[in-house]
Structures are given as structure tokens and as C-alpha cells.
Design a protein around this motif. Structure first.
Motif, short mmCIF file in Angstrom:
data_model
loop_
_atom_site.label_atom_id
_atom_site.label_comp_id
_atom_site.label_asym_id
_atom_site.label_seq_id
_atom_site.Cartn_x
_atom_site.Cartn_y
_atom_site.Cartn_z
N SER A 20 -0.39 -6.19 -2.47
CA SER A 20 -0.64 -5.06 -3.39
C SER A 20 -1.61 -5.47 -4.49
CB SER A 20 0.67 -4.59 -4.02
OG SER A 20 1.50 -4.02 -3.05
N GLU A 30 -5.21 -3.73 -5.33
CA GLU A 30 -5.52 -3.19 -6.65
C GLU A 30 -6.75 -3.87 -7.27
OE1 GLU A 30 -4.19 -0.42 -7.81
OE2 GLU A 30 -3.05 -0.44 -5.93
N LYS A 72 1.46 2.82 -0.25
CA LYS A 72 0.14 3.15 -0.80
C LYS A 72 -0.62 4.06 0.16
CE LYS A 72 -0.68 -1.19 -3.35
NZ LYS A 72 -0.84 -0.69 -4.71
#
Length: 251
Positions: A92, A96, A128
Motif C-alpha cells: 500500500s 501511495e 484499493k
């Protein structure tokens, strides 16, 4: 002169640092990017060939070492501190970070995961959905929780350290997946999914690939005859080419 730039990138999050390698085309245009997640005890190098092929064809790639993901990892954490959920946090953080890069098209970020990295990629894609354009799974180890829960049915049976293939796993790895059903946490991802699986895989049964194909609304499985858990050079080359075609078709 090379048609792409290969650079080491350090990504910090939650008090730890991820060692990653970016393969970005020499172009001022924003490009689609594939984030490669290695399997158990793998490293970023596992998908170097795939990344080079993409970068030579104007698709960016990022490979990284999961924190504690391998005895050869250049990222932080001991292997005994790693869980599939710390790996999920790592992936993640990579997503990002790169979506803010000037040369990355944030609407065209793809996840590619091999084995345990496939499980982690599938979990991240489900959380996501908006931020991920497509998902590629190479013999995804979707049975990890189920198999370890069979082996350690109660919390009392979990050891402090379990050594698997020369890797020391900590109690936290097994406790964190106790009672966890992977298939409750994947399948919401409603964009295209491509699964690669060999019919001779003795580590992750082809059944898991077939089950995953049915769980997703838009998934396709490509079965590789004669391939096991870890493909031949020919098989890997075909996976790399199909990955490029998938990105092109879905960007």
C-alpha cells in the motif's frame, strides 16, 4: 543509451523502510506502472526481466523487497516480524508513493504478485479498487491462511518461531491469520484480473487459481502446461509478454 532509467528508491512508512527499484521509461509523458510483489523469501530481483521488458516498451515498473520478506531482503524488519498484513502495508505504501510521481499515470497503476506476493496483491486490490487499474496473479498463494490454520488449529499450538525453508517466521505470522478466511477478503475487485498458473504446481494447487478465477467478476486464468511453482525461462518470458499486453489493453 538505455530507453529507461533504473533507480534505487527508499520508501519509508510506519517506522520502517522499503528497498525498491524503479524501472521508468525515458519519457516526459505519464506512463502506466506495474508494481511487482515477490513471493515468500523472494526479492525485487525476481521480476527484473519482466520490469525491463515493460520499461523498454514505455510502461514503468517497480520491484521491491517486502520488509522481513526474505533472508536476503534489503528492507527493514526481521523475517520473524513479517506477516501478510505487514506486507499488505508495504505494498500500500508503494502504491501511495508512486502515484504522486510526475512521470506516473495515477489512473493506470497495476499490481502483479507472485505466490505470497499474489495473495498480498489480491488483498490490496480489494481495498484499493478505485486506485488500481488491473491485477495480475502468478500462482497466487491464496491457501496460506487455510493451510497454516489446519496445522496450528488453536493459538496455543502456535510456536514462537517456525522455520520454513530456512526462513524464521514468528508467532505473529500465524496469530495474525488465525481464523482468517482469504476468500472473504478478495473478489470485490471489479476490473480485469489475469491469473497465471502451472498445472504441475506442488506448492500452490491449481485449484486455488481456478477458485480465484470464479471469485472475481472479470478474471481469466491462463494455465501453463508442465509448469510448476516457479516457471521455466520460456514460461516466464510468456508471462512478461502477456503482462505487457494486459497493461496495453487495460490502460
Amino acid at each position: 543509451m538505455s530507453s529507461y532509467q533504473k533507480e534505487i528508491v527508499k520508501i519509508k512508512h510506519q517506522g520502517r523502510e522499503i528497498h525498491s527499484v524503479s524501472y521508468m521509461p525515458n519519457s516526459n509523458e505519464k506512463c502506466p506502472v506495474v508494481i511487482f510483489s515477490h513471493g515468500f523469501n523472494g526479492t525485487n530481483v525476481d521480476f527484473a526481466m519482466n520490469s525491463e521488458l515493460l520499461a523498454e516498451n514505455n510502461v514503468g515498473a517497480i520491484c521491491f523487497d517486502f520488509c522481513g520478506g526474505s533472508v536476503h531482503s534489503k528492507s527493514d524488519l526481521k523475517t520473524s516480524e513479517m506477516t501478510i498484513f505487514t506486507e499488505k502495508e508495504d505494498l500500500s505504501a508503494v502504491v501511495e508513493t508512486i502515484k504522486t510521481w510526475e512521470n506516473v499515470d495515477p489512473d493506470n497503476i497495476f499490481l502483479f504478485g507472485g505466490s505470497m506476493g499474489g495473495l498480498v496483491s489480491a488483498l490490496v486490490a480489494d481495498e484499493k479498487v478505485e486506485g488500481i487499474k488491473g491485477l495480475l496473479l502468478l500462482f497466487p498463494a491464496l491457501g496460506i491462511a487455510e493451510e497454516w490454520n489446519r496445522r496450528y488449529p488453536t493459538l496455543e499450538t502456535i510456536p514462537d518461531i517456525h522455520e520454513l525453508w530456512g526462513v524464521r517466521l514468528g508467532r505473529v505470522f500465524f496469530e495474525s491469520i488465525h481464523g482468517y478466511n482469504v476468500f472473504d477478503h478478495i473478489g470485490k475487485f471489479n476490473k480485469n484480473v489475469l491469473i497465471f498458473h502451472g498445472d504441475q504446481d506442488e506448492i500452490v494447487a491449481l485449484d486455488y487459481g481456478n477458485k480465484a478465477e470464479k471469485v472475481y467478476p472479470h478474471a481469466k486464468i491462463e494455465v501453463f502446461p508442465g509448469e510448476g511453482h516457479g516457471f521455466s525461462e520460456t514460461g516466464n518470458r510468456r508471462v512478461a509478454e502477456m503482462t505487457y499486453e494486459f497493461v496495453k489493453a487495460n490502460s
